[in-house]
Design a protein around this motif. Structure first.
Motif, PDB file in Angstrom:
ATOM      1  N   GLY A 393      40.536  91.223  83.141  1.00  0.00           N
ATOM      2  CA  GLY A 393      40.681  91.349  84.601  1.00  0.00           C
ATOM      3  C   GLY A 393      41.817  91.006  85.613  1.00  0.00           C
ATOM      4  N   GLN A 394      42.564  90.061  85.135  1.00  0.00           N
ATOM      5  CA  GLN A 394      43.756  89.035  85.829  1.00  0.00           C
ATOM      6  C   GLN A 394      44.437  90.245  86.221  1.00  0.00           C
ATOM      7  OE1 GLN A 394      44.349  85.492  85.551  1.00  0.00           O
ATOM      8  NE2 GLN A 394      42.615  84.530  84.385  1.00  0.00           N
ATOM      9  N   GLY A 402      50.435  92.342  91.460  1.00  0.00           N
ATOM     10  CA  GLY A 402      51.625  91.988  91.668  1.00  0.00           C
ATOM     11  C   GLY A 402      50.456  90.634  91.405  1.00  0.00           C
ATOM     12  N   ARG A 403      50.863  89.765  91.448  1.00  0.00           N
ATOM     13  CA  ARG A 403      50.906  88.624  91.173  1.00  0.00           C
ATOM     14  C   ARG A 403      50.282  87.744  92.318  1.00  0.00           C
ATOM     15  NH1 ARG A 403      53.429  86.409  86.640  1.00  0.00           N
ATOM     16  NH2 ARG A 403      52.870  84.003  87.087  1.00  0.00           N
ATOM     17  N   ARG A 404      50.730  88.045  93.300  1.00  0.00           N
ATOM     18  CA  ARG A 404      50.175  88.180  94.169  1.00  0.00           C
ATOM     19  C   ARG A 404      48.621  87.906  94.436  1.00  0.00           C
ATOM     20  NH1 ARG A 404      54.007  88.944  99.913  1.00  0.00           N
ATOM     21  NH2 ARG A 404      55.466  87.296  98.480  1.00  0.00           N
ATOM     22  N   ALA A 405      48.528  88.697  93.627  1.00  0.00           N
ATOM     23  CA  ALA A 405      46.647  89.462  93.549  1.00  0.00           C
ATOM     24  C   ALA A 405      45.529  88.859  92.330  1.00  0.00           C
ATOM     25  CB  ALA A 405      46.983  90.676  93.645  1.00  0.00           C
ATOM     26  N   TYR A 409      41.784  87.633  92.334  1.00  0.00           N
ATOM     27  CA  TYR A 409      41.199  87.694  91.461  1.00  0.00           C
ATOM     28  C   TYR A 409      40.021  86.740  90.587  1.00  0.00           C
ATOM     29  CZ  TYR A 409      39.276  89.640  87.058  1.00  0.00           C
ATOM     30  OH  TYR A 409      37.938  89.776  86.029  1.00  0.00           O
ATOM     31  N   LYS A 410      41.188  85.949  90.775  1.00  0.00           N
ATOM     32  CA  LYS A 410      40.092  85.136  90.530  1.00  0.00           C
ATOM     33  C   LYS A 410      39.243  84.108  91.696  1.00  0.00           C
ATOM     34  CE  LYS A 410      43.611  82.779  88.299  1.00  0.00           C
ATOM     35  NZ  LYS A 410      44.539  81.664  87.234  1.00  0.00           N
ATOM     36  N   ALA A 411      39.179  84.188  92.691  1.00  0.00           N
ATOM     37  CA  ALA A 411      37.805  83.969  93.303  1.00  0.00           C
ATOM     38  C   ALA A 411      36.541  84.402  93.530  1.00  0.00           C
ATOM     39  CB  ALA A 411      38.351  83.444  95.027  1.00  0.00           C
ATOM     40  N   LEU A 412      37.076  86.115  93.905  1.00  0.00           N
ATOM     41  CA  LEU A 412      36.226  86.931  93.491  1.00  0.00           C
ATOM     42  C   LEU A 412      35.116  86.696  91.734  1.00  0.00           C
ATOM     43  CD1 LEU A 412      38.475  89.384  94.683  1.00  0.00           C
ATOM     44  CD2 LEU A 412      36.439  88.529  96.300  1.00  0.00           C
ATOM     45  N   PHE A 413      35.726  87.402  91.346  1.00  0.00           N
ATOM     46  CA  PHE A 413      35.238  87.114  90.004  1.00  0.00           C
ATOM     47  C   PHE A 413      34.513  85.508  90.183  1.00  0.00           C
ATOM     48  CE2 PHE A 413      34.922  85.999  85.329  1.00  0.00           C
ATOM     49  CZ  PHE A 413      34.621  87.829  84.628  1.00  0.00           C
ATOM     50  N   VAL A 414      34.383  84.275  90.016  1.00  0.00           N
ATOM     51  CA  VAL A 414      34.221  83.527  90.274  1.00  0.00           C
ATOM     52  C   VAL A 414      32.571  83.721  90.873  1.00  0.00           C
ATOM     53  CG1 VAL A 414      33.835  80.873  91.096  1.00  0.00           C
ATOM     54  CG2 VAL A 414      35.783  81.933  89.701  1.00  0.00           C
ATOM     55  N   ALA A 415      32.778  83.989  92.638  1.00  0.00           N
ATOM     56  CA  ALA A 415      31.984  84.773  93.545  1.00  0.00           C
ATOM     57  C   ALA A 415      30.773  85.182  92.565  1.00  0.00           C
ATOM     58  CB  ALA A 415      32.547  85.192  94.800  1.00  0.00           C
ATOM     59  N   ALA A 416      31.566  86.340  91.802  1.00  0.00           N
ATOM     60  CA  ALA A 416      30.193  87.816  91.217  1.00  0.00           C
ATOM     61  C   ALA A 416      30.155  87.001  90.538  1.00  0.00           C
ATOM     62  CB  ALA A 416      31.548  88.604  90.751  1.00  0.00           C
ATOM     63  N   ALA A 417      29.922  86.160  89.366  1.00  0.00           N
ATOM     64  CA  ALA A 417      29.175  85.106  88.380  1.00  0.00           C
ATOM     65  C   ALA A 417      27.994  84.417  89.232  1.00  0.00           C
ATOM     66  CB  ALA A 417      30.045  83.912  87.801  1.00  0.00           C
ATOM     67  N   ALA A 418      27.931  84.314  90.642  1.00  0.00           N
ATOM     68  CA  ALA A 418      26.747  83.384  90.829  1.00  0.00           C
ATOM     69  C   ALA A 418      26.374  84.436  91.450  1.00  0.00           C
ATOM     70  CB  ALA A 418      27.509  82.458  92.324  1.00  0.00           C
TER      71      ALA A 418
END
Length: 484
Positions: A393-394, A402-405, A409-418
């Motif tokens: 996904g990254q 771009g790299r700023r995303a 993405y990481k923050a959303l991915f961690v939140a989605a896991a919870a």
């Protein structure tokens, strides 16, 4: 109300995507590359095992030429982490309950040809990969769709579907399986599982691919040995029923008379559909997902990295999924009479999840420990899948925005896991199936359009390494002797 609407729309889209045309396209792609390479996965099994599994024992697979690189073994572990997930435990059981024992045979067929689809897409990915600003290799279907097929639109579509799929197959469905297993066996609250999973996942994501690879290098062998050890113990205790289990698989695979209402061919059609789709869900051959991590390997030969993808599909489906299926069939857990059902009644009428059937199979030999064993295995497999898909996904998000995303993405991915630990299971799995199919469409289009480049690269590698020349010279020598 909103949830029900989403389910109806998703069911409609999924039915269109995973219809017969998609299954023909997936298997047909593998058949083409199998024919073009003259049964590479079978005729050269010694070669790709030597370049992959056996190289792990010599240390060659762990070598890398720079600090920014990732070894082929580390890349393979990360790719296996993404593919060896709940599909190997719950997915196989679900295939059995829906498609019957014959679905296992069609999973083998899917994997046999899927090996060459994986070989083709990863070889192609190696040919089109590029160096990033930090000196590391990076690639994926996005690059060969954009630079090889000259279709930025297809490349962007693949990246978008990959980002969405990473939250389905690679996140929420996996987390839901972790929470369900731990809650059902150890009474761990799902929200607590979500919190712990999110914290562990965040710690791994902070270090990028190199940290993910280090974690998976330790986790994947341990979890594979743990699960295989328990499964082999069950199979040994049920060894007298193994021939019957194998006979069930082969006979049901071609049972034209099975099915509801006595409709001829329904049972076989269902077994083919479920077997192929579950096989793809498990090993991901044709989706293009593993290309993003395989292209990061510090390796020179595209074909040799493609061989790692062949081994990945072989181990995931031919080995792991087969072992799970045999455990379920040989243990007697699949027997409908065990659940008080009439012959021919679908087991899903009684069982709520595939994991429940797998747990019943292990409990037949391990007793009360069976449920705990499956719950722990599910947690390990699912968490490893989280790690692998987080990288996929990254890469897709970085390509699109771009790299700023990437941090977002990481923050959303961690939140989605919870969140995934407390959401509805059927919706998570259904969405996963849909996004899987959407990813496969642009990827397979690119692989088939660029098929000549894959075949040409294999022929170049074969000539450079004198593969098959001994047999050619031997035949010529025998011909000369016969003429004399």
């Amino acid at each position: 109300m909103l949830t029900e609407t989403i389910i109806r729309i998703n069911d409609l889209v999924r039915g269109l995507i995973w219809g017969p045309p998609m299954l023909v396209l997936l298997v047909g792609t593998g058949i083409y590359f199998t024919a073009a390479t003259r049964l590479f996965q079978l005729r050269h099994i010694g070669l790709w095992l030597r370049k992959t599994l056996f190289s792990c024992f010599t240390g060659a697979a762990r070598r890398k030429s720079s600090a920014a690189g990732v070894s082929p073994f580390g890349v393979m572990c990360t790719a296996l982490a993404a593919t060896v997930g709940t599909g190997n435990i719950a997915g196989v059981a679900t295939a059995l309950t829906i498609g019957g024992p014959g679905a296992v045979f069609w999973m083998w067929v899917s994997a046999f040809f899927g090996m060459m689809t994986a070989f083709a897409e990863n070889t192609l990915g190696m040919l089109y990969r590029v160096r990033s600003k930090d000196g590391a290799w990076c690639g994926g279907p996005m690059l060969y769709l954009k630079n090889g097929l000259f279709s930025p639109l297809l490349a962007a579509a693949f990246a978008l579907f990959c980002v969405l799929a990473s939250f389905g197959i690679g996140n929420m469905s996996q987390c839901n399986s972790i929470a369900g297993g731990l809650s059902g066996v150890f009474d761990v609250p799902p929200h607590l599982t979500g919190l712990v999973t999110a914290v562990l996942l965040a710690a791994a994501l902070l270090g990028g691919l190199r940290r993910i690879a280090r974690v998976t290098e330790m986790l994947v062998p341990v979890m594979a040995l743990f699960y295989m050890g328990g499964a082999l113990f069950v199979l040994w205790s049920c060894r007298e029923r193994l021939p019957q289990a194998c006979a069930q698989i082969l006979s049901a695979a071609f049972d034209w008379q099975a099915g509801a209402g006595g409709i001829a061919g329904y049972g076989m059609a269902q077994a083919i559909r479920v077997g192929v789709s579950r096989g793809v869900f498990s090993n991901e051959a044709g989706l293009g997902s593993s290309v993003m991590v395989h292209t990061a390997a510090d390796a020179k030969e595209p074909c040799e990295q493609g061989m790692w993808a062949v081994f990945e599909v072989f181990f995931d489906t031919i080995v792991m999924c087969t072992v799970t299926a045999l455990v379920i069939l040989a243990s007697g857990a699949y027997d409908a009479a065990r659940y008080g059902l009439a012959a021919g009644t679908p087991l899903l009428d009684r069982l709520t999840t595939g994991a429940e059937l797998t747990a019943a199979a292990f409990s037949a030999a391990l007793g009360p420990l069976g449920g705990g064993f499956v719950a722990v295995s599910l947690a390990l497999f699912a968490f490893s899948t989280l790690l692998g898909w987080s990288y996929y996904g990254q890469r897709a998000a970085e390509y699109l925005l771009g790299r700023r995303a990437v941090p977002v993405y990481k923050a959303l991915f961690v939140a989605a896991a919870a969140v995934g630990c407390v959401m509805r299971l059927d919706l998570a799995w259904a969405i996963s199936d849909t996004f899987n199919g959407l990813m496969a469409l642009p990827n397979l289009a690119g692989v088939l359009m660029l098929r000549r480049e894959v075949v040409a690269e294999w022929r170049r590698y074969r000539r450079a390494n004198h593969i098959g020349q001994f047999r050619t010279h031997r035949r010529a020598f025998n011909t000369q002797i016969a003429q004399k």
